[in-house]
Design a protein around this motif. Structure first.
Motif, short mmCIF file in Angstrom:
data_model
loop_
_atom_site.label_atom_id
_atom_site.label_comp_id
_atom_site.label_asym_id
_atom_site.label_seq_id
_atom_site.Cartn_x
_atom_site.Cartn_y
_atom_site.Cartn_z
N ASP A 120 40.01 44.11 -25.93
CA ASP A 120 39.52 45.13 -26.43
C ASP A 120 38.30 45.98 -24.79
N ILE A 121 38.22 44.25 -24.65
CA ILE A 121 36.79 44.66 -23.68
C ILE A 121 37.73 45.22 -22.63
N ILE A 122 38.73 44.33 -22.16
CA ILE A 122 39.48 44.67 -21.12
C ILE A 122 40.12 46.41 -20.78
N ASP A 123 40.43 46.16 -21.70
CA ASP A 123 40.42 48.09 -21.86
C ASP A 123 39.38 49.18 -21.74
N LEU A 124 38.33 48.81 -22.11
CA LEU A 124 36.97 49.67 -21.83
C LEU A 124 36.54 49.66 -20.37
N LEU A 125 36.61 48.49 -19.79
CA LEU A 125 36.34 48.46 -18.42
C LEU A 125 36.15 49.54 -17.48
N PRO A 126 37.30 49.80 -17.91
CA PRO A 126 37.85 50.93 -16.36
C PRO A 126 36.78 52.11 -16.74
N HIS A 127 36.33 52.81 -17.91
CA HIS A 127 35.63 53.24 -18.39
C HIS A 127 33.76 53.17 -17.45
N LEU A 128 34.23 52.29 -17.64
CA LEU A 128 33.12 52.14 -17.67
C LEU A 128 32.14 51.56 -15.44
N GLY A 129 33.68 51.58 -15.54
CA GLY A 129 33.43 51.78 -13.39
C GLY A 129 34.14 50.23 -13.12
N ILE A 130 34.05 49.44 -13.79
CA ILE A 130 34.46 47.99 -13.43
C ILE A 130 36.05 47.95 -12.98
N ALA A 131 36.30 47.35 -12.12
CA ALA A 131 37.70 47.35 -11.34
C ALA A 131 37.99 46.23 -10.83
N TYR A 132 37.38 45.41 -11.10
CA TYR A 132 37.78 43.83 -11.54
C TYR A 132 36.80 42.73 -12.27
#
Length: 266
Positions: A120-132
């Protein structure tokens, strides 16, 4: 049809990147060693803990880490897989905001605090501007990452570092891309009294023409720039819509596809 494969900048086929967490005072010595041998690192900081105890102060971040990458590690270092999503969003976004104010550039990566994460965290990260996002699970390989939000390093620096570097140095098949990714905490060298481990490693592996020395985000940006290349159907030319150059091996010859230009491939 021509045989075309991606290369690293300058036509290199190997990349070395270093990743260190928590922003403790020992980072000063580690950065000095990296700079001496031309090695580049990514430093994952907790903005809410800057200046606490022996941690680097907020007013020093831009100078201590100059030439390297400052990346997120959450504001207060919680075990995020046990945190509500509201707290997770706060911990990552506020960390980004604070670090971006200190560095003057966009912070787009992180390492998982306490190695804690979930799907769930992995899926959320792109929406928080995290690329890696880097894990703490060592792959013990030199393979390129296939999941940047679950980026497993090659090894921790305490696990046969020099022997691993020698194996990395011996890789010669240019039809492959290889990455050595080392992670750890700089204060561990103080605790274990073994600064010679990282000193000997950097002295051995630094300054080699076959290796690209890069931060985490530089690798991510380069891989994404390659994916944006627009090849003709016959693969006789390529257009690079990115600003930065991308290097290709075309039937064994190295070709630079410059940003914003069409490049003929022979």
């Amino acid at each position: 049809m021509k045989q075309i494969v991606k290369s690293f900048p300058g036509g290199k086929h190997k990349v070395l990147t270093m990743s260190y967490d928590d922003g403790r005072n020992a980072d000063r010595r580690l950065v000095d060693i990296f700079n001496r041998y031309g090695v580049k690192g990514t430093f994952h900081l907790n903005s809410g803990l800057l200046g606490v105890g022996d941690r680097i102060g907020a007013d020093e971040v831009s100078t201590v880490y100059a030439g390297h990458e400052v990346s997120a590690h959450t504001v207060t270092h919680p075990t995020i897989a046990r945190s509500p999503k509201e707290q997770l969003v706060y911990e990552i976004m506020e960390d980004r905001k604070a670090l971006e104010r200190l560095t003057g550039y966009t912070v787009r990566g992180m390492s998982y605090p306490n190695g804690s994460y979930s799907k769930d965290i992995i899926d959320l990260l792109p929406h928080l501007g995290i690329a890696y996002a880097r894990t703490v699970q060592s792959s013990k390989t030199f393979a390129m990452p296939d999941r940047l939000l679950e980026w497993n390093p090659t090894c921790h620096h305490k696990h046969d570092l020099l022997e691993t570097a020698k194996a990395f140095d011996a890789l010669h098949k240019r039809q492959y891309l290889y990455m050595m990714y080392v992670w750890g905490h700089s204060y561990e060298f103080d605790e274990q009294g073994n600064w010679d481990v990282i000193e000997r490693f950097c002295e051995f592996i630094g300054g080699r023409e076959t290796i690209w020395y890069a931060t985490n985000i530089e690798i991510v940006d380069y891989l994404q720039a390659f994916d944006r290349l627009q090849f003709s159907a016959a693969c006789d030319f390529v257009y690079n819509p990115s600003a930065a150059s991308v290097w290709l091996s075309v039937d064994g010859d190295i070709v630079e596809a410059k940003g914003g230009e069409r490049t003929w491939l022979g």
